[in-house]
Scaffold this motif. Sequence first.
Motif, PDB file in Angstrom:
ATOM      1  N   LEU A 125       0.823  -1.206   0.000  1.00 29.71           N
ATOM      2  CA  LEU A 125       0.000   0.000   0.000  1.00 29.71           C
ATOM      3  C   LEU A 125       0.859   1.259   0.000  1.00 29.71           C
ATOM      4  O   LEU A 125       0.577   2.207  -0.746  1.00 29.71           O
ATOM      5  CB  LEU A 125      -0.922   0.009   1.221  1.00 29.71           C
ATOM      6  CG  LEU A 125      -1.881  -1.169   1.369  1.00 29.71           C
ATOM      7  CD1 LEU A 125      -2.806  -0.944   2.559  1.00 29.71           C
ATOM      8  CD2 LEU A 125      -2.703  -1.391   0.110  1.00 29.71           C
ATOM      9  N   SER A 126       1.883   1.289   0.830  1.00 28.10           N
ATOM     10  CA  SER A 126       2.716   2.492   0.914  1.00 28.10           C
ATOM     11  C   SER A 126       3.508   2.703  -0.370  1.00 28.10           C
ATOM     12  O   SER A 126       3.772   3.843  -0.766  1.00 28.10           O
ATOM     13  CB  SER A 126       3.653   2.419   2.122  1.00 28.10           C
ATOM     14  OG  SER A 126       4.518   1.315   2.034  1.00 28.10           O
ATOM     15  N   ASP A 154       1.048   4.271  -2.748  1.00 26.72           N
ATOM     16  CA  ASP A 154       0.734   5.624  -2.289  1.00 26.72           C
ATOM     17  C   ASP A 154       1.853   6.599  -2.654  1.00 26.72           C
ATOM     18  O   ASP A 154       1.590   7.756  -3.012  1.00 26.72           O
ATOM     19  CB  ASP A 154       0.525   5.611  -0.774  1.00 26.72           C
ATOM     20  CG  ASP A 154      -0.113   6.884  -0.253  1.00 26.72           C
ATOM     21  OD1 ASP A 154      -0.893   7.515  -1.000  1.00 26.72           O
ATOM     22  OD2 ASP A 154       0.153   7.246   0.906  1.00 26.72           O
ATOM     23  N   ARG A 155       3.076   6.134  -2.597  1.00 24.67           N
ATOM     24  CA  ARG A 155       4.222   6.973  -2.933  1.00 24.67           C
ATOM     25  C   ARG A 155       4.432   7.053  -4.444  1.00 24.67           C
ATOM     26  O   ARG A 155       4.651   8.124  -5.005  1.00 24.67           O
ATOM     27  CB  ARG A 155       5.482   6.418  -2.265  1.00 24.67           C
ATOM     28  CG  ARG A 155       6.749   7.198  -2.577  1.00 24.67           C
ATOM     29  CD  ARG A 155       7.959   6.556  -1.922  1.00 24.67           C
ATOM     30  NE  ARG A 155       8.078   5.169  -2.329  1.00 24.67           N
ATOM     31  CZ  ARG A 155       8.100   4.140  -1.476  1.00 24.67           C
ATOM     32  NH1 ARG A 155       8.006   4.337  -0.185  1.00 24.67           N
ATOM     33  NH2 ARG A 155       8.217   2.910  -1.928  1.00 24.67           N
ATOM     34  N   PRO A 178       2.863   4.964  -7.916  1.00 25.50           N
ATOM     35  CA  PRO A 178       2.144   3.894  -8.612  1.00 25.50           C
ATOM     36  C   PRO A 178       3.004   3.111  -9.609  1.00 25.50           C
ATOM     37  O   PRO A 178       2.836   1.905  -9.761  1.00 25.50           O
ATOM     38  CB  PRO A 178       1.003   4.642  -9.304  1.00 25.50           C
ATOM     39  CG  PRO A 178       0.743   5.821  -8.413  1.00 25.50           C
ATOM     40  CD  PRO A 178       2.101   6.241  -7.934  1.00 25.50           C
ATOM     41  N   GLU A 222       2.596   8.607   9.097  1.00 23.21           N
ATOM     42  CA  GLU A 222       2.652   7.686   7.964  1.00 23.21           C
ATOM     43  C   GLU A 222       3.181   6.329   8.415  1.00 23.21           C
ATOM     44  O   GLU A 222       2.691   5.280   7.984  1.00 23.21           O
ATOM     45  CB  GLU A 222       3.546   8.256   6.861  1.00 23.21           C
ATOM     46  CG  GLU A 222       2.980   9.491   6.171  1.00 23.21           C
ATOM     47  CD  GLU A 222       3.936  10.032   5.129  1.00 23.21           C
ATOM     48  OE1 GLU A 222       4.893   9.309   4.755  1.00 23.21           O
ATOM     49  OE2 GLU A 222       3.746  11.173   4.683  1.00 23.21           O
ATOM     50  N   ARG A 242       0.685   4.310  10.765  1.00 14.44           N
ATOM     51  CA  ARG A 242      -0.381   3.546  10.093  1.00 14.44           C
ATOM     52  C   ARG A 242      -0.015   2.069   9.983  1.00 14.44           C
ATOM     53  O   ARG A 242      -0.876   1.192  10.114  1.00 14.44           O
ATOM     54  CB  ARG A 242      -0.657   4.115   8.698  1.00 14.44           C
ATOM     55  CG  ARG A 242      -1.490   5.379   8.684  1.00 14.44           C
ATOM     56  CD  ARG A 242      -2.044   5.609   7.292  1.00 14.44           C
ATOM     57  NE  ARG A 242      -2.854   6.804   7.224  1.00 14.44           N
ATOM     58  CZ  ARG A 242      -2.489   7.933   6.615  1.00 14.44           C
ATOM     59  NH1 ARG A 242      -1.296   7.999   6.048  1.00 14.44           N
ATOM     60  NH2 ARG A 242      -3.279   8.970   6.577  1.00 14.44           N
ATOM     61  N   TRP A 272      -7.762   4.223   5.431  1.00 19.40           N
ATOM     62  CA  TRP A 272      -6.692   4.570   4.491  1.00 19.40           C
ATOM     63  C   TRP A 272      -6.307   3.353   3.660  1.00 19.40           C
ATOM     64  O   TRP A 272      -6.132   3.467   2.430  1.00 19.40           O
ATOM     65  CB  TRP A 272      -5.482   5.093   5.270  1.00 19.40           C
ATOM     66  CG  TRP A 272      -4.260   5.297   4.419  1.00 19.40           C
ATOM     67  CD1 TRP A 272      -3.935   6.385   3.670  1.00 19.40           C
ATOM     68  CD2 TRP A 272      -3.188   4.354   4.236  1.00 19.40           C
ATOM     69  NE1 TRP A 272      -2.730   6.190   3.035  1.00 19.40           N
ATOM     70  CE2 TRP A 272      -2.252   4.950   3.367  1.00 19.40           C
ATOM     71  CE3 TRP A 272      -2.920   3.074   4.732  1.00 19.40           C
ATOM     72  CZ2 TRP A 272      -1.078   4.304   2.972  1.00 19.40           C
ATOM     73  CZ3 TRP A 272      -1.764   2.438   4.339  1.00 19.40           C
ATOM     74  CH2 TRP A 272      -0.862   3.047   3.473  1.00 19.40           C
ATOM     75  N   ASP A 321      -8.930   2.701   1.088  1.00 27.73           N
ATOM     76  CA  ASP A 321      -8.881   3.737   0.050  1.00 27.73           C
ATOM     77  C   ASP A 321      -7.745   3.475  -0.936  1.00 27.73           C
ATOM     78  O   ASP A 321      -7.927   3.636  -2.157  1.00 27.73           O
ATOM     79  CB  ASP A 321      -8.713   5.122   0.680  1.00 27.73           C
ATOM     80  CG  ASP A 321      -9.943   5.576   1.441  1.00 27.73           C
ATOM     81  OD1 ASP A 321     -11.030   4.995   1.237  1.00 27.73           O
ATOM     82  OD2 ASP A 321      -9.818   6.518   2.258  1.00 27.73           O
ATOM     83  N   ILE A 322      -6.584   3.086  -0.427  1.00 22.29           N
ATOM     84  CA  ILE A 322      -5.453   2.811  -1.316  1.00 22.29           C
ATOM     85  C   ILE A 322      -5.749   1.597  -2.199  1.00 22.29           C
ATOM     86  O   ILE A 322      -5.460   1.602  -3.406  1.00 22.29           O
ATOM     87  CB  ILE A 322      -4.156   2.585  -0.509  1.00 22.29           C
ATOM     88  CG1 ILE A 322      -3.768   3.850   0.255  1.00 22.29           C
ATOM     89  CG2 ILE A 322      -3.022   2.154  -1.437  1.00 22.29           C
ATOM     90  CD1 ILE A 322      -3.440   5.041  -0.613  1.00 22.29           C
ATOM     91  N   GLN A 360      -7.930   2.646  -4.938  1.00 18.68           N
ATOM     92  CA  GLN A 360      -7.167   3.407  -5.938  1.00 18.68           C
ATOM     93  C   GLN A 360      -6.364   2.474  -6.839  1.00 18.68           C
ATOM     94  O   GLN A 360      -6.250   2.701  -8.045  1.00 18.68           O
ATOM     95  CB  GLN A 360      -6.241   4.389  -5.236  1.00 18.68           C
ATOM     96  CG  GLN A 360      -6.926   5.538  -4.541  1.00 18.68           C
ATOM     97  CD  GLN A 360      -5.938   6.407  -3.784  1.00 18.68           C
ATOM     98  OE1 GLN A 360      -4.818   6.645  -4.241  1.00 18.68           O
ATOM     99  NE2 GLN A 360      -6.331   6.864  -2.603  1.00 18.68           N
ATOM    100  N   TYR A 412       6.927   9.049  -8.544  1.00 14.74           N
ATOM    101  CA  TYR A 412       7.284   9.876  -7.385  1.00 14.74           C
ATOM    102  C   TYR A 412       8.291  10.928  -7.812  1.00 14.74           C
ATOM    103  O   TYR A 412       9.293  10.614  -8.466  1.00 14.74           O
ATOM    104  CB  TYR A 412       7.868   8.966  -6.309  1.00 14.74           C
ATOM    105  CG  TYR A 412       8.179   9.609  -4.982  1.00 14.74           C
ATOM    106  CD1 TYR A 412       7.361  10.580  -4.435  1.00 14.74           C
ATOM    107  CD2 TYR A 412       9.296   9.206  -4.253  1.00 14.74           C
ATOM    108  CE1 TYR A 412       7.644  11.137  -3.190  1.00 14.74           C
ATOM    109  CE2 TYR A 412       9.583   9.752  -3.015  1.00 14.74           C
ATOM    110  CZ  TYR A 412       8.750  10.714  -2.492  1.00 14.74           C
ATOM    111  OH  TYR A 412       9.039  11.267  -1.274  1.00 14.74           O
TER     112      TYR A 412
END
Length: 266
Positions: free
Chosen positions: A14-15, A18-19, A21, A172, A175, A221, A224-225, A228, A239
């Motif tokens: 996930l992270s 988020d950072r 794709p 961050e 989480r 969160w 949500d990720i 996405q 990034y």
Amino acid sequence: MLDESQWIWSFSKLSTFDRCPYNFYLDYIKKVDKEQNAFAQYGTFVHELLEKYAKNELLIFELLDEYKEKFTMNVTHDFPPNAYVDLAQTYYQGGLEYFTKFEGFDEYEILEVEKKVEFKIDKYPFIGYIDLLLKDKKGNIIVLDHKSKDLKKPQKKRWEDTEVRRTTELYEYLRQLYIYCIPIVEQEHIVPKYLIFNCFRKGNIIKIDFDMEDYKESKQWALDIINQIYADENMTKVYDSDFFCNFICGVSHYCPRSNKFLGETL
């Protein structure tokens, strides 16, 4: 692009998305060969020493010698150049000072080491590993995570402001701990008292009171990720960080954003 039935999720997945794709696409969908870096090797090495200590595989007086003797065998990649300090020496010295002063975790009872947790958020299966599950003298349950990163807790006024707290770098990382607490809370019906980061390179301990609203936000969160990820058909966004793209990202040799790009896109 993704088959839901084949995915087991983790905070790392996930992270990563988020950072960046495109990093997620290369790493978890195309599964390209990854490159290591000195920062990751350093963190893994110290984690392993602390794990062996917690499992009684290394005694406390053996840690420092083990660190000094095996550092170069475990941290084989070069640290990136820095105009102000020698990062290799700085990181080595940080670990040296940590193990020189290390007094163990005697104030706690160690319940589990590298505890594997499997759970679901909504319908999505997750897996994770808790570095240390502890109990203090009052019987409180504590989740501890070892970190090489020099995390900082903001001043009290900023931290107590929910909106501000949730925009900080520390949150961050929190989480991850909240997400890996899900099976403790929902399967074992125990709410941890504290979440702790052992920032070993700087010798800092950051203790955070478990907050149920932050716990719920972290779960949301994650959902949500995931939504996405399933909605992003291209995953081309990258990034915007020269340092990360050139020195941290393990798949940078496949990314035009990086100086390491080999000229082949996937």
